[in-house]
Write a protein that holds these residues in place. Sequence first.
Motif, PDB file in Angstrom:
ATOM      1  N   THR A 305     -10.004   7.774  17.561  1.00 34.14           N
ATOM      2  CA  THR A 305     -11.238   8.529  17.390  1.00 34.14           C
ATOM      3  C   THR A 305     -11.186   9.319  16.084  1.00 34.14           C
ATOM      4  O   THR A 305     -10.147   9.868  15.721  1.00 34.14           O
ATOM      5  CB  THR A 305     -11.426   9.516  18.557  1.00 34.14           C
ATOM      6  OG1 THR A 305     -11.492   8.786  19.780  1.00 34.14           O
ATOM      7  CG2 THR A 305     -12.690  10.344  18.398  1.00 34.14           C
ATOM      8  N   GLU A 311     -17.462  16.785  14.847  1.00 35.07           N
ATOM      9  CA  GLU A 311     -16.969  16.877  16.232  1.00 35.07           C
ATOM     10  C   GLU A 311     -16.412  18.266  16.515  1.00 35.07           C
ATOM     11  O   GLU A 311     -16.592  18.810  17.609  1.00 35.07           O
ATOM     12  CB  GLU A 311     -15.895  15.816  16.476  1.00 35.07           C
ATOM     13  CG  GLU A 311     -16.405  14.397  16.517  1.00 35.07           C
ATOM     14  CD  GLU A 311     -17.075  14.053  17.845  1.00 35.07           C
ATOM     15  OE1 GLU A 311     -17.184  14.935  18.714  1.00 35.07           O
ATOM     16  OE2 GLU A 311     -17.510  12.905  17.998  1.00 35.07           O
ATOM     17  N   THR A 343     -13.005  14.702  23.490  1.00 35.75           N
ATOM     18  CA  THR A 343     -13.268  14.154  22.155  1.00 35.75           C
ATOM     19  C   THR A 343     -12.347  12.992  21.838  1.00 35.75           C
ATOM     20  O   THR A 343     -12.781  11.942  21.347  1.00 35.75           O
ATOM     21  CB  THR A 343     -13.087  15.255  21.088  1.00 35.75           C
ATOM     22  OG1 THR A 343     -13.988  16.337  21.357  1.00 35.75           O
ATOM     23  CG2 THR A 343     -13.353  14.710  19.696  1.00 35.75           C
ATOM     24  N   LYS A 346     -12.854   9.204  23.403  1.00 35.02           N
ATOM     25  CA  LYS A 346     -14.125   8.508  23.229  1.00 35.02           C
ATOM     26  C   LYS A 346     -13.960   7.028  22.919  1.00 35.02           C
ATOM     27  O   LYS A 346     -14.764   6.202  23.358  1.00 35.02           O
ATOM     28  CB  LYS A 346     -14.948   9.170  22.107  1.00 35.02           C
ATOM     29  CG  LYS A 346     -15.579  10.480  22.517  1.00 35.02           C
ATOM     30  CD  LYS A 346     -16.453  11.027  21.410  1.00 35.02           C
ATOM     31  CE  LYS A 346     -17.128  12.316  21.846  1.00 35.02           C
ATOM     32  NZ  LYS A 346     -18.011  12.869  20.791  1.00 35.02           N
ATOM     33  N   ASP A 347     -12.964   6.666  22.143  1.00 35.50           N
ATOM     34  CA  ASP A 347     -12.831   5.287  21.677  1.00 35.50           C
ATOM     35  C   ASP A 347     -11.781   4.483  22.428  1.00 35.50           C
ATOM     36  O   ASP A 347     -11.980   3.304  22.710  1.00 35.50           O
ATOM     37  CB  ASP A 347     -12.492   5.264  20.180  1.00 35.50           C
ATOM     38  CG  ASP A 347     -13.675   5.660  19.320  1.00 35.50           C
ATOM     39  OD1 ASP A 347     -14.811   5.629  19.831  1.00 35.50           O
ATOM     40  OD2 ASP A 347     -13.455   6.006  18.144  1.00 35.50           O
ATOM     41  N   ASP A 351      -5.563   6.992  23.582  1.00 30.36           N
ATOM     42  CA  ASP A 351      -5.529   8.224  22.792  1.00 30.36           C
ATOM     43  C   ASP A 351      -5.163   9.434  23.644  1.00 30.36           C
ATOM     44  O   ASP A 351      -4.757  10.470  23.102  1.00 30.36           O
ATOM     45  CB  ASP A 351      -6.881   8.456  22.113  1.00 30.36           C
ATOM     46  CG  ASP A 351      -7.102   7.508  20.945  1.00 30.36           C
ATOM     47  OD1 ASP A 351      -6.106   7.009  20.398  1.00 30.36           O
ATOM     48  OD2 ASP A 351      -8.269   7.282  20.582  1.00 30.36           O
TER      49      ASP A 351
END
Length: 385
Positions: A305, A311, A343, A346-347, A351
Motif C-alpha cells: 500500500t 492517507e 490503511t 488495503k492492497d 501487509d
Amino acid sequence: MTVTVTDGNRQRQVELPEDRYAEELAFLAAYDEGPRPPGWRLTPRAVVVFVCGSGGEELTAPDGRAMAVSRKFVGDRALVERCVVTLAGERGLLLVGEPGTAKSMLSELLAAAVCGSSTLTVQGTAGTTEDQLRYGWNYAMLLAKGPSREALVPSPVLTAMVRGAVARVEEVTRCLPEVQDSLVSLLSERRMSVPELAGTGEEGEDATVHAAPGFTLIATANLRDRGVSEMSAALKRRFNFETVGPIDDLAAETELVRGQATAALVRGGAEFTLDEAVLEALVTAFRDLRTGRSAEGWEVERPSTVMSTAEAVQVAASMGLGAAYLGNGRDVVRTLPGHLLGTVRKDDPADHARLLGYWDGPVRRRAEGGAPLWRTLWELRDELT
C-alpha cells in the motif's frame, strides 16, 4: 466552530481553489503588473507565488494593498516553476508520481491561477469515452434541427479550447489507448474537427474549432498505474513530464497533515484536538513505512500500500473526529494502531505482517530508548493481532 460556504442556496463540502483563494488571486493580479502570456489572469511569476506562497513576507501592491500569500503546495519550488514555464509555452503538462502526492491539487491550483477556473476537468477511467474528451450531442435538438453548433455538447477540453483556458485530465493512463490518442491531434494541431458540421457554415468553417490563445492541458498519472493503459509514444511527445514526489521534510509534512486534517474537521463541525506528539508519531510511521527506512536508519519492510501524505491526512482526520465525537475521556493514541492497520491492509493482506514487523522493529526500539509515546504504542501491539 463550523464554517460553511454557500453556492446560491446550496452548501459546498469543498471549495474550489479559485473561490477559496479569490482574495489572493485578485491581489496578485494587481501586485504584479508584468507581462502575461495570452489568456492568463496572472503573470507566471505571480502564479508561482500563488502556489508556493510568499514565505511569510507581506507583499505590497501598487495600489497600497498588502498581503502575505499562503503556501498551498508543499514541494519543490523549482518543480512549480518548470510547470508554469511549460504552461506559458502552451505545451501539455503531465504530472506523474505515486498516489497521494498532491498531483491533482497542484493541477487545480495551476489552472485556477492561470485562467481562473479549475473545473474544466475530465476524470479518466476505463469507461471514459472519446466523446468526453471531444464533444457529444443534444439528441433532441439534433433530431429536430439537424447538426448545428447549438446541438453540440462540448467536452471540458473543447470548452477550454474555445475559451483559451486550461483543461485538466485526471488519471490519463486509466483511459483506453484509443481514447488517449484523441488528445494527440488536439495538442499538436490545436484544433478539433467536427465532421458532422461540414458544410453548415460558409466554406465549411463550422467544421473546425480552433484553440484560442492560452489553451493548454494538464494531465495526471499515477506511477502505480503504469501498464494499465500505457501512453503511446506520440502522446508522450506532446507533454512535458514532471514528477511530483513525497514531501522530504518531516516538519513540513506534519504541518500539512495538521492543516488539511483541521480543515476536514471544521467541515465536520468539530475542532482538531490531536496532541502534537501524536500527530508527529503518525506522520513518522507513515514516512518510515513509505521509504522502507526509519529516521534512525533502521530497515523497514515496506507494505504494498502507498503510505501517502493524503492517507496520513485521512487517518489524522479520523482520529480527530473520533476524539471529538466518541472520545469520552479515552486516550486518542489508542486508536492509532487500528487506523494504521486499516490503511496498510488495503492492497495486500500480507501487509498485516509487515506492520507487525514495524512494531517489533522501530516501535519497540524507540520504546526501549525511553520515548514515552512510542512506549505506549509498543504496549498497544496486541491491537494489531
